[in-house]
Structure formats: structure tokens, C-alpha cells
Design an enzyme around this catalytic site. Structure first.
Site, PDB file in Angstrom:
ATOM      1  CB  ALA A  66      -0.883  -0.011   1.237  1.00 53.69           C
ATOM      2  N   GLY A 111       0.769  -5.151   0.683  1.00 55.35           N
ATOM      3  CA  GLY A 111      -0.365  -5.287  -0.233  1.00 55.35           C
ATOM      4  C   GLY A 111      -0.008  -6.003  -1.526  1.00 55.35           C
ATOM      5  CD  GLU A 114      -2.116  -7.616   2.784  1.00 58.80           C
ATOM      6  OE1 GLU A 114      -1.756  -6.460   2.487  1.00 58.80           O
ATOM      7  OE2 GLU A 114      -2.812  -7.875   3.772  1.00 58.80           O
ATOM      8  CD  GLU A 134       1.757  -5.465   5.568  1.00 62.15           C
ATOM      9  OE1 GLU A 134       2.551  -6.393   5.872  1.00 62.15           O
ATOM     10  OE2 GLU A 134       0.990  -5.518   4.592  1.00 62.15           O
TER      11      GLU A 134
HETATM   12  N1  CO8 Z   1       4.566   3.254  -0.690  1.00 59.79           N
HETATM   13  C1  CO8 Z   1       4.957   4.434  -1.229  1.00 59.79           C
HETATM   14  N2  CO8 Z   1       6.114   4.612  -1.882  1.00 59.79           N
HETATM   15  C2  CO8 Z   1       6.926   3.543  -1.999  1.00 59.79           C
HETATM   16  C3  CO8 Z   1       6.582   2.285  -1.482  1.00 59.79           C
HETATM   17  C4  CO8 Z   1       5.338   2.154  -0.806  1.00 59.79           C
HETATM   18  N3  CO8 Z   1       4.903   0.993  -0.308  1.00 59.79           N
HETATM   19  N4  CO8 Z   1       7.592   1.425  -1.742  1.00 59.79           N
HETATM   20  C5  CO8 Z   1       8.536   2.115  -2.411  1.00 59.79           C
HETATM   21  N5  CO8 Z   1       8.130   3.405  -2.580  1.00 59.79           N
HETATM   22  C6  CO8 Z   1       8.841   4.490  -3.258  1.00 59.79           C
HETATM   23  C7  CO8 Z   1      10.014   4.982  -2.413  1.00 59.79           C
HETATM   24  O1  CO8 Z   1       9.579   5.913  -1.440  1.00 59.79           O
HETATM   25  C8  CO8 Z   1      10.893   5.600  -3.487  1.00 59.79           C
HETATM   26  O2  CO8 Z   1      10.359   6.867  -3.807  1.00 59.79           O
HETATM   27  P1  CO8 Z   1      11.381   8.129  -4.033  1.00 59.79           P
HETATM   28  O3  CO8 Z   1      12.227   7.714  -5.219  1.00 59.79           O
HETATM   29  O4  CO8 Z   1      10.437   9.250  -4.341  1.00 59.79           O
HETATM   30  O5  CO8 Z   1      12.158   8.265  -2.787  1.00 59.79           O
HETATM   31  C9  CO8 Z   1      10.667   4.701  -4.700  1.00 59.79           C
HETATM   32  O6  CO8 Z   1       9.442   3.990  -4.448  1.00 59.79           O
HETATM   33  C10 CO8 Z   1      11.777   3.676  -4.885  1.00 59.79           C
HETATM   34  O7  CO8 Z   1      11.910   2.985  -3.657  1.00 59.79           O
HETATM   35  P2  CO8 Z   1      13.315   2.768  -2.912  1.00 59.79           P
HETATM   36  O8  CO8 Z   1      14.228   3.905  -3.234  1.00 59.79           O
HETATM   37  O9  CO8 Z   1      13.019   2.487  -1.474  1.00 59.79           O
HETATM   38  O10 CO8 Z   1      13.841   1.464  -3.666  1.00 59.79           O
HETATM   39  P3  CO8 Z   1      14.842   0.370  -3.079  1.00 59.79           P
HETATM   40  O11 CO8 Z   1      15.196  -0.509  -4.231  1.00 59.79           O
HETATM   41  O12 CO8 Z   1      15.945   0.985  -2.319  1.00 59.79           O
HETATM   42  O13 CO8 Z   1      13.965  -0.489  -2.049  1.00 59.79           O
HETATM   43  C11 CO8 Z   1      11.991  -1.671  -1.310  1.00 59.79           C
HETATM   44  C12 CO8 Z   1      12.876  -1.241  -2.500  1.00 59.79           C
HETATM   45  C13 CO8 Z   1      12.775  -2.661  -0.416  1.00 59.79           C
HETATM   46  C14 CO8 Z   1      10.767  -2.364  -1.890  1.00 59.79           C
HETATM   47  C15 CO8 Z   1      11.609  -0.431  -0.480  1.00 59.79           C
HETATM   48  O14 CO8 Z   1      11.080   0.544  -1.365  1.00 59.79           O
HETATM   49  C16 CO8 Z   1      10.561  -0.706   0.564  1.00 59.79           C
HETATM   50  O15 CO8 Z   1      10.873  -1.255   1.604  1.00 59.79           O
HETATM   51  N6  CO8 Z   1       9.303  -0.312   0.317  1.00 59.79           N
HETATM   52  C17 CO8 Z   1       8.224  -0.446   1.262  1.00 59.79           C
HETATM   53  C18 CO8 Z   1       7.769  -1.879   1.396  1.00 59.79           C
HETATM   54  C19 CO8 Z   1       6.699  -2.013   2.448  1.00 59.79           C
HETATM   55  O16 CO8 Z   1       6.908  -1.783   3.611  1.00 59.79           O
HETATM   56  N7  CO8 Z   1       5.473  -2.417   2.015  1.00 59.79           N
HETATM   57  C20 CO8 Z   1       4.354  -2.551   2.891  1.00 59.79           C
HETATM   58  C21 CO8 Z   1       3.542  -1.301   2.880  1.00 59.79           C
HETATM   59  S1  CO8 Z   1       2.216  -1.323   4.033  1.00 59.79           S
HETATM   60  C22 CO8 Z   1       1.038  -2.268   3.309  1.00 59.79           C
HETATM   61  O17 CO8 Z   1       1.197  -2.774   2.225  1.00 59.79           O
HETATM   62  C23 CO8 Z   1      -0.217  -2.442   4.089  1.00 59.79           C
HETATM   63  C24 CO8 Z   1      -1.326  -3.097   3.257  1.00 59.79           C
HETATM   64  C25 CO8 Z   1      -2.633  -3.061   4.030  1.00 59.79           C
HETATM   65  C26 CO8 Z   1      -3.124  -1.639   4.158  1.00 59.79           C
HETATM   66  C27 CO8 Z   1      -4.404  -1.619   4.912  1.00 59.79           C
HETATM   67  C28 CO8 Z   1      -5.106  -0.263   4.806  1.00 59.79           C
HETATM   68  C29 CO8 Z   1      -4.938   0.656   5.968  1.00 59.79           C
END
Ligand code: CO8
Length: 263
Positions: A66, A111, A114, A134
Site C-alpha cells: 500500500a 499489499g 496480499e 507491515e
Molecule cells: N509506498 C509508497 N512509496 C513507496 C513504497 C510504498 N509501499 N515502496 C517504495 N516506494 C517508493 C520509495 O519511497 C521511493 O520513492 P522516491 O524515489 O520518491 O524516494 C521509490 O518507491 C523507490 O523505492 P526505494 O528507493 O526504497 O527502492 P529500493 O530498491 O531501495 O527499495 C523496497 C525497495 C525494499 C521495496 C523499499 O522501497 C521498501 O521497503 N518499500 C516499502 C515496502 C513495504 O513496507 N510495504 C508494505 C507497505 S504497508 C502495506 O502494504 C499495508 C497493506 C494493508 C493496508 C491496509 C489499509 C490501511
């Protein structure tokens, strides 16, 4: 149909939905989920679509979860609303009558895992990474992950992954039964298409009956599940495909299915 956050294409009965916000690693924001819902409307309306494939745009991600920038601004009521919208959408995806294949080409986190779990099965690239991280955000999975992952791999393994937030490579996900097959990145889509075409060439009535029997049976006792199966079998016998498939076998020719019921 043109979208801002998705690409939706249909070719020869096979539909492909590409999550397409590569700058945010295809993270699921509200706008993307609204578009996803419109795609599901179209898939439900169009009887020519036999198989749906989900994949991610760009080089790195299927879906990185998400959108955390949206989550960060939510109060409890908005959080509950967003979780419910996503849960309902993924349940609609799961209950489509046609098979849905997740082609996981990169990060499938939160997500992303999921949505893949709501598909009928997952093929993954060697580069794919799965997980429900998460907990590292002070949250828990909210789009059905606590439920679908534990039903698929068992509660103890699901608890370990969810409590630690540990992410796992495709091969480990395959060992746990999350992923059916793992391919080199450049072969993933070709292999997914091969399987999609094989499914699309079968009778749509029997594919639907098989999916319903398996899906309806998975949370009930064996006897009830077998009753579903007998009803689904009877539905097949009312289709032109059953007459065609059995005649084709006896006449030693290839069956030509139409996916229609008897007049
Ligand atoms: N949301 C928003 N932006 C994101 C997300 C995300 N989930 N993942 C990556 N991005 C963005 C980064 O902020 C970055 O943006 P910018 O270039 O503007 O800084 C861009 O994508 C590239 O990401 P990275 O520079 O971080 O790329 P890396 O190769 O270094 O890392 C990763 C890749 C490991 C995937 C890293 O981006 C990461 O850890 N992302 C988050 C993963 C995560 O925690 N996902 C779970 C999110 S919570 C969720 O899914 C809950 C679902 C249920 C919700 C229920 C409703 C309330």
C-alpha cells in the site's frame, strides 16, 4: 480503457493488468485501487476474457505494498475504510469465475503479496521478493494477508513471517507453497502466457466449475466439499463442452470448446 496507474490489455481471450506506478514501485494508492475496481467490472462484463494475468510495470516491482505516504496521513476511521476497500476488492478478484494468475516480477511486499495471494496461483521471477513487512511500520497486514497467508502456509509459519516482517526470495516462497513455479526474469511472462493459453483453450464452463468446486470446498468439511463437486460436475454435463470433449476423444480429434451450456 486508458488509466493513469494501470495498463489493461486484452488479446485473444487473455487479459493482462499491469500495475503501473513504477516511480513508487507500483504502490497501491487510492486512485490505483479505484482503477483496479473498474478493471474488475470490465473483466466480469466481458465473456470473451478467459484468463486474467496480474503483473507489475517497470524493472523492480510487482507491487511494493500500500502507498505508505497515504497510510501515514490516515486516522483510525480512514485506515479502517481503506483496509475494507482493499479487502473487498481482493475478495472480488479472488471470486472472479475465470482463473487469475499473478506474474510476480519483483518486489511483492505488504499489499503486493496480499494481492498475489488473492490470485488463483503465482508464477514468480527469480528476482521476486515476497513478504508482509507491515510490522516494521508499526502496522499489520490489512488487505487480507493475516487470513490468506495463514490459510495457505499454516498459522505458525505465517505468524513467524508476519511477526518478524521478514521478506523472502521467490525460491523460499516456492518451498512454502506460496509460489507454484520460479523462472528466470526474461522467461516469466512467456511461461505465464503459455499456461494462460493452455487454460484458455479448455472449456470455460468446466474451468469455472473446477474453480468454484475448489474455492467453495476449501473451508468446509470433505463431505460438503464433495457435494459442491457433484453439483459442479452436473453443471459441466449441461454444457456443450462436455458433449464436444467426450465426442472429440472418442473420434480421436482435438476438441473445439465454445464455453456454452446446452440449449
Ligand atoms: N509506498 C509508497 N512509496 C513507496 C513504497 C510504498 N509501499 N515502496 C517504495 N516506494 C517508493 C520509495 O519511497 C521511493 O520513492 P522516491 O524515489 O520518491 O524516494 C521509490 O518507491 C523507490 O523505492 P526505494 O528507493 O526504497 O527502492 P529500493 O530498491 O531501495 O527499495 C523496497 C525497495 C525494499 C521495496 C523499499 O522501497 C521498501 O521497503 N518499500 C516499502 C515496502 C513495504 O513496507 N510495504 C508494505 C507497505 S504497508 C502495506 O502494504 C499495508 C497493506 C494493508 C493496508 C491496509 C489499509 C490501511
Amino acid at each position: 480503457m486508458a488509466f493513469e496507474n494501470l495498463i489493461f490489455e486484452v488479446d485473444n481471450g487473455i487479459a493482462k493488468l499491469t500495475f503501473n506506478r513504477p516511480k513508487a514501485l507500483n504502490a497501491l494508492n487510492k486512485a490505483l485501487l479505484d482503477e483496479f475496481s473498474l478493471v474488475l467490472d470490465e473483466v466480469q462484463k466481458n465473456p470473451d476474457i478467459k484468463v486474467l494475468i496480474l503483473t507489475g510495470g517497470g524493472e523492480k516491482a510487482f507491487v511494493a505494498g500500500a502507498d505508505i505516504s497515504e497510510l501515514a496521513k490516515m486516522n483510525p476511521l480512514l485506515g479502517k475504510k481503506f483496509a475494507t476497500v482493499g479487502q473487498k476488492l481482493f475478495s472480488r478478484l479472488e471470486s472472479l469465475t475465470i482463473p487469475v494468475i499473478a506474474a510476480v516480477n519483483g518486489f511483492a511486499l505488504g499489499g503486493g503479496t496480499e494481492v498475489a495471494l488473492a490470485c488463483d496461483f503465482i508464477y514468480a521471477s527469480e528476482k521476486a521478493v515476497f513478504g508482509l513487512p507491515e510490522i516494521t511500520l508499526g502496522l499489520i497486514p490489512g488487505f487480507g494477508g493475516t487470513q490468506r497467508l495463514s490459510r495457505l502456509i499454516g498459522t505458525n509459519l505465517a505468524k513467524e513471517l508476519i511477526f518478524t516482517g521478514r521478506t523472502i526470495p521467490a525460491q523460499e516462497a516456492k518451498e512454502y507453497g506460496i509460489v507454484n513455479k520460479v523462472f528466470a526474469p526474461e522467461s516469466l511472462m512467456e511461461e505465464v502466457m503459455k499456461t494462460a493459453k493452455a487454460i484458455a483453450s479448455k472449456g470455460a464452463v468446466s474451468i469455472r466449475a473446477a474453480k468454484e468446486a475448489i474455492s467453495c470446498g476449501k473451508d468446509v468439511d470433505l463431505e460438503t466439499g464433495c457435494r459442491f463437486e457433484a453439483d459442479a460436475f452436473a453443471l459441466c454435463m449441461a454444457s456443450k463442452d462436455a458433449a464436444e470433449g467426450t465426442s472429440a476423444f472418442l473420434e480421436k480429434r482435438k476438441a473445439l470448446f465454445t464455453g456454452t451450456l446446452n440449449d
